[in-house]
Design an enzyme around this catalytic site. Sequence first.
Site, PDB file in Angstrom:
ATOM      1  N   HIS A 192      -9.736  -3.110  19.081  1.00 42.73           N
ATOM      2  CA  HIS A 192     -10.458  -4.087  20.042  1.00 42.73           C
ATOM      3  C   HIS A 192     -11.245  -3.097  20.773  1.00 42.73           C
ATOM      4  O   HIS A 192     -11.904  -2.195  20.477  1.00 42.73           O
ATOM      5  CB  HIS A 192      -9.417  -5.008  20.770  1.00 42.73           C
ATOM      6  CG  HIS A 192      -8.464  -5.665  19.573  1.00 42.73           C
ATOM      7  ND1 HIS A 192      -8.756  -6.443  19.199  1.00 42.73           N
ATOM      8  CD2 HIS A 192      -7.133  -5.307  19.507  1.00 42.73           C
ATOM      9  CE1 HIS A 192      -7.786  -7.092  18.035  1.00 42.73           C
ATOM     10  NE2 HIS A 192      -6.746  -5.908  18.219  1.00 42.73           N
ATOM     11  N   HIS A 207      -2.884  -0.106  17.586  1.00 37.65           N
ATOM     12  CA  HIS A 207      -2.802  -1.591  18.211  1.00 37.65           C
ATOM     13  C   HIS A 207      -1.637  -1.866  18.904  1.00 37.65           C
ATOM     14  O   HIS A 207      -0.727  -1.073  19.029  1.00 37.65           O
ATOM     15  CB  HIS A 207      -3.023  -2.591  16.976  1.00 37.65           C
ATOM     16  CG  HIS A 207      -4.171  -2.459  16.340  1.00 37.65           C
ATOM     17  ND1 HIS A 207      -5.114  -3.825  16.719  1.00 37.65           N
ATOM     18  CD2 HIS A 207      -4.990  -1.689  15.560  1.00 37.65           C
ATOM     19  CE1 HIS A 207      -6.485  -3.357  16.007  1.00 37.65           C
ATOM     20  NE2 HIS A 207      -6.157  -2.313  15.251  1.00 37.65           N
ATOM     21  N   GLU A 224       1.712  -0.417  15.277  1.00 39.69           N
ATOM     22  CA  GLU A 224       1.981  -1.701  16.106  1.00 39.69           C
ATOM     23  C   GLU A 224       3.449  -1.418  16.787  1.00 39.69           C
ATOM     24  O   GLU A 224       4.354  -1.788  16.468  1.00 39.69           O
ATOM     25  CB  GLU A 224       1.971  -3.062  15.371  1.00 39.69           C
ATOM     26  CG  GLU A 224       1.029  -3.526  14.768  1.00 39.69           C
ATOM     27  CD  GLU A 224      -0.261  -4.557  15.452  1.00 39.69           C
ATOM     28  OE1 GLU A 224      -0.075  -4.484  16.613  1.00 39.69           O
ATOM     29  OE2 GLU A 224      -0.936  -5.048  14.843  1.00 39.69           O
TER      30      GLU A 224
END
Length: 250
Positions: free
Chosen positions: A83, A151, A213
């Site tokens: 992101h 992430h 993650e």
Amino acid sequence: KIHKGIKTSSSMNDALKTKIVMELNDSNTRYSVQRDMNTLRLTFPLNTKVSNWNNKLNKRFRFSKRLKRLRRGRKVIFLDPGHGGEDPGGIGPGSEYEKHYTMDITNRLKSNLERKGYKVLLSRKRDTNPSLRQRTYLANKKDADVFVSIHINSFNNNRVNGTETYYYKPEDRALSEFLHTEMIKELKLNNKGLKKGRLFVLRHSEMPSTLVEPLFITNSKELKLLKKASFRQRIANSLSRGIDKYFRKN
């Protein structure tokens, strides 16, 4: 000719249903199907021999790049902080943004790896948002040995928690397993497992790749851990150990 013939038959139970059977000359023929409300379209390559030849060339190209990587001494690690910029990623309680934590963990991991002698490249160095295509293009252009996308997970149910890791290509699996194993050992959170995911950065990277993650920003207990610099360092340390072990075994 691609097919031997096309047959149709109506359903005895439903007059609005029609069965279409196409008998192909070659069972390996590739095609795509597009469907909307009123149209069903089958698309075949114009020249399957050209397509197969291109696939062979691509395989040879990837193999030659892999040999080049094996011959050089210093490994190149491409890190992708998820992101950034206008895309905050997951948002936790108190408007905590995923993009800030992925950048912080990536910088910690970069420092750790550089101390060990690796060359480290980043998809972004600031609060910007390169496209997924730009991220993989840069990794491929720089001929990186591995691609690691970092992430922080999120879900609309704030009780969901734990660590999970994604791979896609067969050559991604070993790298993903090493990183996932080290995160589970170090972080001691719920093991959500190693999963195959058809993610853009994994599909379009030409080297072994993984997307990690470590925990959920939407889970209040895990967010409390994430906000601690010492815990973010532990995430970075576990990923660094996983990369080390991967290269020792491969």
